[in-house]
Design a protein around this motif. Structure first.
Motif, PDB file in Angstrom:
ATOM      1  N   ALA A 601    -119.379  12.325 -32.990  1.00  0.00           N
ATOM      2  CA  ALA A 601    -119.199  13.711 -33.419  1.00  0.00           C
ATOM      3  C   ALA A 601    -119.920  14.637 -32.467  1.00  0.00           C
ATOM      4  N   GLY A 602    -119.706  15.932 -32.647  1.00  0.00           N
ATOM      5  CA  GLY A 602    -120.447  16.912 -31.874  1.00  0.00           C
ATOM      6  C   GLY A 602    -121.944  16.714 -32.041  1.00  0.00           C
ATOM      7  N   GLU A 603    -122.711  17.011 -30.988  1.00  0.00           N
ATOM      8  CA  GLU A 603    -124.144  16.723 -30.994  1.00  0.00           C
ATOM      9  C   GLU A 603    -124.869  17.364 -32.172  1.00  0.00           C
ATOM     10  N   GLU A 604    -124.425  18.546 -32.570  1.00  0.00           N
ATOM     11  CA  GLU A 604    -125.126  19.248 -33.637  1.00  0.00           C
ATOM     12  C   GLU A 604    -124.862  18.639 -35.003  1.00  0.00           C
ATOM     13  N   ALA A 605    -123.832  17.781 -35.123  1.00  0.00           N
ATOM     14  CA  ALA A 605    -123.457  17.263 -36.434  1.00  0.00           C
ATOM     15  C   ALA A 605    -123.699  15.770 -36.608  1.00  0.00           C
ATOM     16  N   ALA A 606    -123.784  15.019 -35.517  1.00  0.00           N
ATOM     17  CA  ALA A 606    -123.778  13.569 -35.606  1.00  0.00           C
ATOM     18  C   ALA A 606    -124.907  13.016 -36.476  1.00  0.00           C
ATOM     19  N   GLU A 607    -126.107  13.579 -36.348  1.00  0.00           N
ATOM     20  CA  GLU A 607    -127.248  13.047 -37.090  1.00  0.00           C
ATOM     21  C   GLU A 607    -127.122  13.277 -38.594  1.00  0.00           C
ATOM     22  N   ALA A 608    -126.282  14.222 -38.990  1.00  0.00           N
ATOM     23  CA  ALA A 608    -126.165  14.544 -40.415  1.00  0.00           C
ATOM     24  C   ALA A 608    -125.249  13.583 -41.161  1.00  0.00           C
ATOM     25  N   TYR A 609    -124.467  12.799 -40.449  1.00  0.00           N
ATOM     26  CA  TYR A 609    -123.506  11.919 -41.097  1.00  0.00           C
ATOM     27  C   TYR A 609    -124.171  10.629 -41.551  1.00  0.00           C
ATOM     28  N   ALA A 610    -123.926  10.258 -42.785  1.00  0.00           N
ATOM     29  CA  ALA A 610    -124.454   9.007 -43.325  1.00  0.00           C
ATOM     30  C   ALA A 610    -123.550   8.551 -44.459  1.00  0.00           C
ATOM     31  N   VAL A 611    -123.575   7.281 -44.741  1.00  0.00           N
ATOM     32  CA  VAL A 611    -122.888   6.725 -45.903  1.00  0.00           C
ATOM     33  C   VAL A 611    -123.952   6.114 -46.801  1.00  0.00           C
TER      34      VAL A 611
END
Length: 638
Positions: A601-611
């Protein structure tokens, strides 16, 4: 050898944001690029115009083959340009008329090898035949009878020749159909046999395999979908053409419905499969839909896709300062060279300029550009034949596929993974790691020597839309492969060698947007192999603006207690360094289930994704969607 002429310059008109709000490109831009490519290549031609000796590497077939290839492929581009603007392209017709004479003159010591003498000439003969058919009034009809007879004799050497049972059968079909149209000899048996092979390679919903293996790539579009429509233009009176026109047209329309979902908002086509040095040839099937009338896409979307693809490469160095097309993706990258690639090979990008055969007042040139699917919203799509699940995200414009059906092999085969076919994921924003042994979108066992297993020959377990979460799965007895250094030329398949079997590994990709929940089941581990599990993410360049992350799912399955980032600080086709994150076991992997969240994902969003685990329910995705444990584990247990 030619004496190189002075360089030419590229002059582009102003961008037109009213007609083309996404790319700014109009037909005038396409014409300018085409003429620039032609004039630049012509600088390297012999005095008689028959051979174009471009600077750079030779293919395995040698310079005589490569110089013919450069002539034929630029002639294909020239023919599109002439067909769409017969009044303004006399200079092109005159230039190539000289080369067609000299190249087929048996008294010329620098003549072309015939298709009967050289296998690669069979390919190039098709470009010549198509080009001559499209420009018959402008070129063929004006050639002296002697030159026409020379060309007929040269083309006739294809009759009765063996062609590999892949997209090559079309090269014989179109050449012999052209011969039939100009009074030459031809073989109905050859044409019928080629059509039978073509149909045998059809799988479903517009998709062909390029041979008997699970070989799905851009050849589906720029070969299997383009040539039947060109053939219809070349031989409209042939009863075979009339009998199958609707069938071939429907297949093209079905394919385009999928293909438009495989173009990123940046204009990049899906980066997967062999012959990627043909670059904007990926635009060819879109133009073919308009050329033939067999498309459900609006003309504004068609031109948006095609112009986006051209613009993507033009902005990123695909055309050198000397106006040439190099071997590479963005700029030159010799590591992308395959055994059949020479300096003239990239000019099959000419296929992507097929739209120039349509006149300036055609609807595809006058319609206002419309957004691609990934620009209009998030996309989810299952493509059954290649076993791809497609997720496009409007936030970053990236299209991703997760791959459980394509490996350029067949089930049970034990070879090394082909980097361009066998990875678990491909996208429009990342270039695959070109090393066969890699953590790129991988689930592998790593032995004590650091050697990793390969999945090629896996069993495809199917795909399904589980209420907005796409699922795909595959299973294989993975193998360590000791590659044979004399395994043969690189034509896309994985390298052969000695296989040492590992455990059985099942992989399930559960995807929603940028997020993949990757479930892994390992069975039959041999403790003596001392193998650790590694689950690898997407390969990204530090300057790409795209981030790749891999994380465990706390509370599910066996522990993944080790992590890191594999790096290569060396140029690759899209940048100067490559990084692949991974997680795995710190010790020997055991039989059991594992789970990881793999994100691109875009750098600003990748860390926010989790399952996360939702107790008593299932797996919770970042947007609140919950996939039940039963639905997820059903795929893992297939």
């Amino acid at each position: 050898m030619p004496a190189t002429a002075p360089p030419v310059s590229l002059t582009l008109p102003p961008l037109d944001r009213q007609l083309s709000p996404f790319t700014g490109l109009t037909r005038e831009h396409w014409c300018a690029y085409a003429d620039y490519l032609l004039r630049s290549a012509h600088r390297h031609a012999t005095e008689d115009h028959a051979n174009i000796h471009l600077p750079g590497a030779n293919s395995a077939y040698g310079p005589r083959s490569d110089s013919l290839e450069a002539f034929a492929r630029t002639f294909l581009l020239a023919s599109f340009r002439m067909a769409g603007d017969p009044g303004g392209t006399g200079w092109i017709a005159d230039w190539y008329a000289r080369g067609l004479d000299a190249g087929t003159n048996p008294a010329n010591p620098d003549r072309w090898p015939t298709p009967g003498e050289l296998g690669q000439a069979k390919v190039e003969a098709a470009s010549l035949a198509v080009g001559l058919a499209l420009t018959r009034d402008m070129l063929w009809d004006k050639l002296p009878q002697r030159v026409q007879e020379q060309l007929i004799a040269w083309f006739e050497t294809v009759i009765g020749e063996d062609y590999p049972p892949i997209n090559w059968v079309w090269f014989q079909i179109v050449v012999e159909s052209f011969l039939a149209s100009v009074g030459g000899r031809y073989s109905d048996q050859d044409i019928d046999a080629g059509l039978a092979i073509h149909d045998s390679l059809y799988r479903s919903q517009g998709w062909f395999a390029d041979g008997p293996e699970r070989a799905f790539d851009h050849y589906v579009g720029w070969a299997f979908q383009v040539y039947p429509q060109l053939w219809e233009l070349m031989a409209p009176g042939d009863p075979r053409v009339r009998a199958r026109a609707q069938l071939d047209g429907d297949r093209l329309a079905d394919f385009l419905d999928d293909a438009v979902h495989l173009v990123g908002a940046n204009g990049a086509p899906l980066i997967q499969g062999r012959s990627l040095i043909y670059r904007f040839a990926a635009a060819a099937p879109f133009w073919t839909g308009e050329l033939s009338g067999h498309t459900r896409l609006s003309p504004g979307v068609t031109r948006r896709a095609a112009s986006g693809i051209l613009d993507y490469f033009a902005r990123r160095g695909a055309i050198t300062e000397d106006g040439l097309l190099s071997i590479g993706w963005h700029g030159e990258f010799p590591g992308m060279k395959q055994s059949y690639s020479g300096a003239g090979s990239p000019y099959w990008a000419a296929k992507g300029m097929l739209g120039l055969a349509l006149p300036a007042d055609h609807r595809v040139w006058t319609a206002v550009e419309e957004p691609l699917p990934v620009e209009a919203g998030d996309t989810r799509r299952l493509i059954h034949a290649p076993g791809w699940q497609v997720d496009g995200t409007v936030a970053d414009g990236v299209v991703r596929i997760r791959n459980h059906g394509t490996d350029h092999a067949n089930a049970g085969v034990k070879v090394a993974d082909s980097p361009l076919y066998a990875r678990l994921g491909y996208s429009t924003a990342t270039f695959p790691d070109l090393e066969p042994q890699s953590l790129d979108n991988a689930v592998v066992l790593m032995d004590s020597a650091g050697q990793t297993t390969h999945r090629t020959g896996f069993e495809y377990l199917g795909q399904q839309d589980l209420g907005g979460v796409l699922a795909g799965a595959s299973r294989s007895t993975v193998n360590w492969i000791s590659v044979d250094p004399d395994a043969g030329p690189d034509h896309g398949s994985g390298a052969r060698g000695t296989a040492t079997p590992g455990p059985e590994v099942t992989v399930v990709s559960l995807t929603r947007g940028a997020v993949e929940l990757r479930l892994v089941r390992v069975r039959g581990v041999d403790p003596a192999q001392e193998a650790k599990l590694r689950i690898g993410g997407w390969p990204v360049d530090a300057a790409s603006g795209i981030a790749s992350t891999v994380r465990p799912v706390p509370g599910f399955g066996l522990r993944l207690d080790d992590a890191g980032t594999w790096r290569r600080d060396a140029p690759h086709p899209m940048g100067e360094s490559l990084a692949i994150p991974w997680i795995g076991t710190s010790g020997v992997a055991g039989d059991g289930d594992y789970a990881a969240v793999v994100v691109l994902a875009g750098e600003e969003a990748a860390e926010a994704y989790a399952v996360r685990l939702v107790p008593g329910e299932g797996f919770g995705f970042p947007d609140g969607t919950v996939l039940t444990f039963a639905a997820a584990l059903e795929f893992l247990s297939r």
